[in-house]
Design a protein around this motif. Structure first.
Motif, PDB file in Angstrom:
ATOM      1  N   ASP A 113       0.929  -1.205   0.095  1.00 43.22           N
ATOM      2  CA  ASP A 113      -0.092   0.048   0.031  1.00 43.22           C
ATOM      3  C   ASP A 113       0.688   1.245  -0.051  1.00 43.22           C
ATOM      4  O   ASP A 113       1.288   1.707   1.051  1.00 43.22           O
ATOM      5  CB  ASP A 113      -0.927   0.180   1.217  1.00 43.22           C
ATOM      6  CG  ASP A 113      -2.019   1.003   1.026  1.00 43.22           C
ATOM      7  OD1 ASP A 113      -1.719   1.992   0.436  1.00 43.22           O
ATOM      8  OD2 ASP A 113      -2.892   1.043   1.857  1.00 43.22           O
ATOM      9  N   ARG A 114       1.108   1.795  -1.435  1.00 38.05           N
ATOM     10  CA  ARG A 114       1.990   2.714  -1.490  1.00 38.05           C
ATOM     11  C   ARG A 114       1.748   4.140  -0.647  1.00 38.05           C
ATOM     12  O   ARG A 114       2.354   4.924   0.075  1.00 38.05           O
ATOM     13  CB  ARG A 114       2.053   3.054  -2.679  1.00 38.05           C
ATOM     14  CG  ARG A 114       3.599   3.930  -3.106  1.00 38.05           C
ATOM     15  CD  ARG A 114       3.878   4.057  -4.684  1.00 38.05           C
ATOM     16  NE  ARG A 114       4.926   4.703  -5.097  1.00 38.05           N
ATOM     17  CZ  ARG A 114       5.684   4.477  -6.068  1.00 38.05           C
ATOM     18  NH1 ARG A 114       5.205   3.599  -6.907  1.00 38.05           N
ATOM     19  NH2 ARG A 114       6.765   5.221  -6.207  1.00 38.05           N
ATOM     20  N   SER A 115       0.175   4.419  -0.725  1.00 38.42           N
ATOM     21  CA  SER A 115      -0.143   5.535   0.018  1.00 38.42           C
ATOM     22  C   SER A 115      -0.175   5.521   1.456  1.00 38.42           C
ATOM     23  O   SER A 115       0.121   6.544   2.097  1.00 38.42           O
ATOM     24  CB  SER A 115      -1.586   5.527  -0.443  1.00 38.42           C
ATOM     25  OG  SER A 115      -2.560   4.450   0.051  1.00 38.42           O
ATOM     26  N   ASP A 116      -0.226   4.142   1.971  1.00 41.51           N
ATOM     27  CA  ASP A 116      -0.046   4.251   3.503  1.00 41.51           C
ATOM     28  C   ASP A 116       1.542   3.623   3.986  1.00 41.51           C
ATOM     29  O   ASP A 116       1.750   3.520   5.072  1.00 41.51           O
ATOM     30  CB  ASP A 116      -0.903   3.106   4.082  1.00 41.51           C
ATOM     31  CG  ASP A 116      -1.190   3.168   5.391  1.00 41.51           C
ATOM     32  OD1 ASP A 116      -1.088   4.287   6.107  1.00 41.51           O
ATOM     33  OD2 ASP A 116      -1.527   2.102   6.038  1.00 41.51           O
ATOM     34  N   ASN A 117       2.391   3.535   2.785  1.00 44.29           N
ATOM     35  CA  ASN A 117       3.826   3.229   2.980  1.00 44.29           C
ATOM     36  C   ASN A 117       3.925   1.892   3.767  1.00 44.29           C
ATOM     37  O   ASN A 117       4.821   1.603   4.792  1.00 44.29           O
ATOM     38  CB  ASN A 117       4.532   4.346   4.011  1.00 44.29           C
ATOM     39  CG  ASN A 117       5.958   4.166   3.840  1.00 44.29           C
ATOM     40  OD1 ASN A 117       6.402   4.106   2.535  1.00 44.29           O
ATOM     41  ND2 ASN A 117       6.800   4.606   4.744  1.00 44.29           N
TER      42      ASN A 117
END
Length: 382
Positions: A158-162
């Motif tokens: 989840d890139r947005s949530d790192n």
């Protein structure tokens, strides 16, 4: 052209957000200096070295290392060029991780730290391996996992949530399943294998054949009757087993420990011979006689006519299960697994021995007692 002018014409142009290559020129307590071809060296603060917490700059980089960095800030008036290795690594890492997630690639990571609930690794970004995804078995203490190299797969991104989740268990599960299928298709009924006792239950024993467990039912543990499997084996024992049945579709293997050993009747003719008197235990009573166990797994038949020196209507009149008796071997047939026995003959032999012994004493010492007085009741017909 002067050297100073040459140097100025070779200076690169930098903008905030650029990712460039540089070489570490100096390491200080809280930062590393990097030559990226600019007018002056840039600085990587210790907090921008790695996605994970860093105690010492030298733990991450050394003088002379080539690194990729992202430009965070430029201030020529103050002569400051702030760089981030962490940000450059992350930009490249996300693309690689996405490819690995899609392809299912297996790769190696080094455990950087042990935290509550699992392990942490640096893959360009901070990656987490939950405790349940480290091994196929339960692990109570992970303290010795720090510094280990694990083979993992990406299971969640989840890139947005790192957020990056890795799993070694997924790799081990796949390898186990492949090994299991290979073994299932290589096993042949009738072959003898070695295995390790892994688990004991009331109904049998699970034996590891090298990646897959087979079941030896309690009836297949020994040639004699077994009340509980623990009588025969213990966990960790190395045993020989015979493969009885393989069901690849259901992943089941039936094994036998007793079939991998010589049967109780093997060489029985050398242990028991006609005329021999031995001690046995009454195991079963049937209308036509009694089965007496001579050794585990070997029973002989005492026909009803051979139970006593008188007429017996049913074996229960004279015998009971569990009773210990003397029997005389009448016949041994190893091939047909049959032994004929006689309690009556064994008792007659015992009486003759007593008579002979008495007669011998009479001749040696002499007494006033006759044989009739000593054994009169034994010779009365019933």
């Amino acid at each position: 052209m002067s050297e100073e002018m040459k140097e100025m014409t070779n200076v690169v142009t930098l903008n905030k957000g650029d990712i460039v290559k540089g070489r570490i020129t100096k390491i200080e307590d809280s930062q590393a200096l990097v030559d990226v071809g600019y007018k002056y060296d840039g600085v990587i603060p210790i907090g921008e070295l790695s996605a994970l917490r860093v105690e010492n700059v030298a733990d991450v980089v050394s003088v002379g290392d080539e690194v990729e960095v992202k430009v965070l800030r430029i201030n020529d008036e103050e002569g400051k060029l702030i760089l981030s290795k962490k940000a450059a690594d992350a930009a490249k890492a996300w693309n690689v991780l996405e490819q690995r997630l899609q392809s299912g690639e297996v790769f190696e990571v080094k455990v950087a730290d042990v935290v509550k609930g699992g392990l942490v690794a640096d893959v360009g970004v901070r990656a987490f391996i939950p405790a349940s995804q480290v091994e196929r078995h339960f692990v109570e203490d992970f303290s010795d996992y720090k510094g280990r190299t694990l083979r993992v797969k990406v299971t969640e991104l989840d890139r947005s949530d790192n957020k990056v989740i890795l799993s070694q268990k997924a790799v081990l599960d796949e390898e186990f399943e492949q090994k299991k299928q290979n073994l299932l298709h290589s096993l042949q009924p009738g072959e003898i294998r070695e295995g390790t006792v892994r688990r004991i239950t009331d109904f049998g024993v699970f034996i590891d054949l090298g990646g897959i467990d087979g079941l030896a039912h309690i009836s297949e543990l020994a040639w004699h009757r077994v009340e509980t499997p623990a009588e025969v084996v213990r966990e960790g024992d190395l045993v020989k087993v015979k493969v009885l049945k393989v069901d690849p579709a259901r992943g089941r293997i039936s094994l036998s420990i007793k079939e991998a050993q010589p049967g109780p009747w093997a060489g029985i003719g050398q242990k028991f011979s006609p005329g021999q008197v031995v001690t046995g235990t009454v195991k079963r009573l049937v209308p036509f006689g009694a089965f007496v166990e001579l050794q585990p797994g070997v029973e002989g038949l005492v026909h009803i006519s051979q139970i006593a020196n008188r007429h017996v209507a049913t074996p229960e009149e004279v015998l009971e299960v569990g009773q210990e008796v003397k029997v005389k071997v009448l016949e041994v047939n190893e091939q047909e697994k049959r032994i004929s026995l006689s309690i009556r003959s064994a008792e007659a032999d015992a009486r003759r021995r007593e008579t002979d012994l008495f007669a011998e004493k009479q001749q040696t010492h002499g007494t006033g007692v006759t044989l009739g007085e000593m054994f009169g009741d034994l010779f009365k017909k019933k």
